[in-house]
Design a protein around this motif. Structure first.
Motif, PDB file in Angstrom:
ATOM      1  N   VAL A  69       0.867  -1.009   0.110  1.00  0.00           N
ATOM      2  CA  VAL A  69       0.120   0.013   0.078  1.00  0.00           C
ATOM      3  C   VAL A  69       0.703   1.340  -0.075  1.00  0.00           C
ATOM      4  N   THR A  70       0.594   2.057  -1.086  1.00  0.00           N
ATOM      5  CA  THR A  70       1.613   3.281  -1.161  1.00  0.00           C
ATOM      6  C   THR A  70       0.553   4.439  -0.908  1.00  0.00           C
ATOM      7  N   LEU A  71       1.334   5.491  -0.526  1.00  0.00           N
ATOM      8  CA  LEU A  71       0.593   6.985  -0.505  1.00  0.00           C
ATOM      9  C   LEU A  71       1.585   7.906  -0.894  1.00  0.00           C
ATOM     10  N   ARG A  72       1.231   8.918  -1.636  1.00  0.00           N
ATOM     11  CA  ARG A  72       2.104   9.971  -1.854  1.00  0.00           C
ATOM     12  C   ARG A  72       1.965  11.092  -1.129  1.00  0.00           C
ATOM     13  N   GLU A  73       2.618  12.079  -0.766  1.00  0.00           N
ATOM     14  CA  GLU A  73       2.550  13.493  -0.194  1.00  0.00           C
ATOM     15  C   GLU A  73       3.364  14.503  -0.714  1.00  0.00           C
ATOM     16  N   SER A  74       2.943  15.371  -1.087  1.00  0.00           N
ATOM     17  CA  SER A  74       3.476  16.690  -1.834  1.00  0.00           C
ATOM     18  C   SER A  74       3.584  17.928  -1.211  1.00  0.00           C
ATOM     19  N   SER A  75       4.747  18.687  -1.437  1.00  0.00           N
ATOM     20  CA  SER A  75       4.583  20.060  -0.928  1.00  0.00           C
ATOM     21  C   SER A  75       3.380  20.693  -1.504  1.00  0.00           C
ATOM     22  N   PRO A  76       3.075  21.926  -0.927  1.00  0.00           N
ATOM     23  CA  PRO A  76       1.852  22.709  -1.508  1.00  0.00           C
ATOM     24  C   PRO A  76       2.278  23.306  -2.753  1.00  0.00           C
ATOM     25  N   GLY A  90       4.072  21.663  -4.862  1.00  0.00           N
ATOM     26  CA  GLY A  90       4.094  20.689  -5.893  1.00  0.00           C
ATOM     27  C   GLY A  90       5.547  20.317  -6.428  1.00  0.00           C
ATOM     28  N   LEU A  91       6.794  21.273  -5.493  1.00  0.00           N
ATOM     29  CA  LEU A  91       8.158  21.169  -6.099  1.00  0.00           C
ATOM     30  C   LEU A  91       8.674  19.669  -5.548  1.00  0.00           C
ATOM     31  N   LEU A  92       8.094  19.045  -4.498  1.00  0.00           N
ATOM     32  CA  LEU A  92       8.590  17.940  -4.025  1.00  0.00           C
ATOM     33  C   LEU A  92       7.539  16.916  -3.691  1.00  0.00           C
ATOM     34  N   GLU A  93       7.729  15.685  -4.025  1.00  0.00           N
ATOM     35  CA  GLU A  93       6.508  14.583  -3.768  1.00  0.00           C
ATOM     36  C   GLU A  93       7.599  13.340  -3.341  1.00  0.00           C
ATOM     37  N   VAL A  94       6.920  12.844  -2.108  1.00  0.00           N
ATOM     38  CA  VAL A  94       7.268  11.750  -1.557  1.00  0.00           C
ATOM     39  C   VAL A  94       6.508  10.438  -1.581  1.00  0.00           C
ATOM     40  N   GLY A 148      18.804  24.100  -6.385  1.00  0.00           N
ATOM     41  CA  GLY A 148      19.875  25.210  -6.296  1.00  0.00           C
ATOM     42  C   GLY A 148      19.928  25.770  -4.696  1.00  0.00           C
ATOM     43  N   ASP A 149      18.950  25.489  -4.085  1.00  0.00           N
ATOM     44  CA  ASP A 149      18.710  25.815  -2.654  1.00  0.00           C
ATOM     45  C   ASP A 149      18.739  25.001  -1.754  1.00  0.00           C
ATOM     46  N   LYS A 150      19.939  24.487  -0.968  1.00  0.00           N
ATOM     47  CA  LYS A 150      19.933  23.391  -0.176  1.00  0.00           C
ATOM     48  C   LYS A 150      19.221  23.475   0.993  1.00  0.00           C
ATOM     49  N   GLU A 151      19.163  24.719   1.590  1.00  0.00           N
ATOM     50  CA  GLU A 151      18.346  24.864   2.949  1.00  0.00           C
ATOM     51  C   GLU A 151      16.810  24.766   2.530  1.00  0.00           C
ATOM     52  N   GLN A 152      16.387  25.363   1.227  1.00  0.00           N
ATOM     53  CA  GLN A 152      14.862  25.245   0.981  1.00  0.00           C
ATOM     54  C   GLN A 152      14.565  23.574   0.633  1.00  0.00           C
ATOM     55  N   LEU A 153      15.472  22.817  -0.064  1.00  0.00           N
ATOM     56  CA  LEU A 153      15.493  21.587  -0.232  1.00  0.00           C
ATOM     57  C   LEU A 153      15.114  20.709   1.236  1.00  0.00           C
ATOM     58  N   THR A 154      15.978  21.144   2.049  1.00  0.00           N
ATOM     59  CA  THR A 154      16.381  20.407   3.121  1.00  0.00           C
ATOM     60  C   THR A 154      14.817  20.548   4.162  1.00  0.00           C
ATOM     61  N   ASP A 155      14.287  21.838   4.203  1.00  0.00           N
ATOM     62  CA  ASP A 155      12.981  22.063   4.641  1.00  0.00           C
ATOM     63  C   ASP A 155      11.874  21.441   4.284  1.00  0.00           C
ATOM     64  N   TYR A 156      11.813  21.312   2.908  1.00  0.00           N
ATOM     65  CA  TYR A 156      10.845  20.496   2.171  1.00  0.00           C
ATOM     66  C   TYR A 156      10.970  19.075   2.435  1.00  0.00           C
ATOM     67  N   LEU A 157      12.110  18.386   2.536  1.00  0.00           N
ATOM     68  CA  LEU A 157      12.197  17.090   2.657  1.00  0.00           C
ATOM     69  C   LEU A 157      11.753  16.809   3.980  1.00  0.00           C
ATOM     70  N   VAL A 158      12.355  17.490   5.091  1.00  0.00           N
ATOM     71  CA  VAL A 158      11.965  17.197   6.572  1.00  0.00           C
ATOM     72  C   VAL A 158      10.358  17.142   6.533  1.00  0.00           C
ATOM     73  N   THR A 159       9.778  18.424   6.012  1.00  0.00           N
ATOM     74  CA  THR A 159       8.162  18.411   6.277  1.00  0.00           C
ATOM     75  C   THR A 159       7.442  17.502   5.545  1.00  0.00           C
ATOM     76  N   VAL A 160       7.788  17.401   4.141  1.00  0.00           N
ATOM     77  CA  VAL A 160       7.108  16.321   3.265  1.00  0.00           C
ATOM     78  C   VAL A 160       7.059  15.097   3.879  1.00  0.00           C
ATOM     79  N   VAL A 161       8.308  14.605   4.173  1.00  0.00           N
ATOM     80  CA  VAL A 161       8.479  13.126   4.586  1.00  0.00           C
ATOM     81  C   VAL A 161       7.918  12.924   5.963  1.00  0.00           C
ATOM     82  N   ASN A 162       7.974  13.831   6.903  1.00  0.00           N
ATOM     83  CA  ASN A 162       7.397  13.746   8.218  1.00  0.00           C
ATOM     84  C   ASN A 162       5.833  13.635   7.939  1.00  0.00           C
ATOM     85  N   ARG A 163       5.265  14.376   7.155  1.00  0.00           N
ATOM     86  CA  ARG A 163       3.911  14.167   7.006  1.00  0.00           C
ATOM     87  C   ARG A 163       3.366  12.854   6.384  1.00  0.00           C
TER      88      ARG A 163
END
Length: 108
Positions: free
Chosen positions: A29-36, A38-42, A61-76
């Motif tokens: 069973v899989t589910l997808r979660e995206s940033s609002p 749509g720039l990142l999908e897990v 190009g923006d390591k800090e923003q990418l890290t924030d997105y990853l943490v937020t979307v993966v946690n959700r």
């Protein structure tokens, strides 16, 4: 008395088999979660395994923003997967449990 005990043991074994089968099914069973935006999908499984991460080139190009997105979307995604996982296993375990007075209060 022993008939009841044997019946309960059979139901417990049945419950264990249902839980085992449910665990195996949750791996599929899989589910997808995206940033609002749509720039990142897990994609994760209900057994809480990351299956895929899609990252828009805009974030690379923006390591800090990418890290924030990853943490937020993966946690959700993991929270939602955990809720599905726990609910499915709980239902499978309860379905096969013998009717023992007071057991529901003990399991809470």
């Amino acid at each position: 008395m022993f008939g009841d005990l044997m019946g309960m043991m059979g139901k417990l074994k049945e419950s264990q088999e249902k839980v085992k089968a449910t665990r195996e099914r949750l791996k599929t069973v899989t589910l997808r979660e995206s940033s609002p935006d749509g720039l990142l999908e897990v994609t994760v499984s209900a057994s809480r395994e990351i299956r895929d991460i899609q990252i828009s080139g805009e974030l690379l190009g923006d390591k800090e923003q990418l890290t924030d997105y990853l943490v937020t979307v993966v946690n959700r995604a993991m929270q939602k997967a955990g809720e599905i996982h726990d609910a499915e296993l709980s239902a499978a375990a309860k379905e096969g449990m013998p009717d023992i007075p007071g057991l529901d209060n003990f399991l809470k």
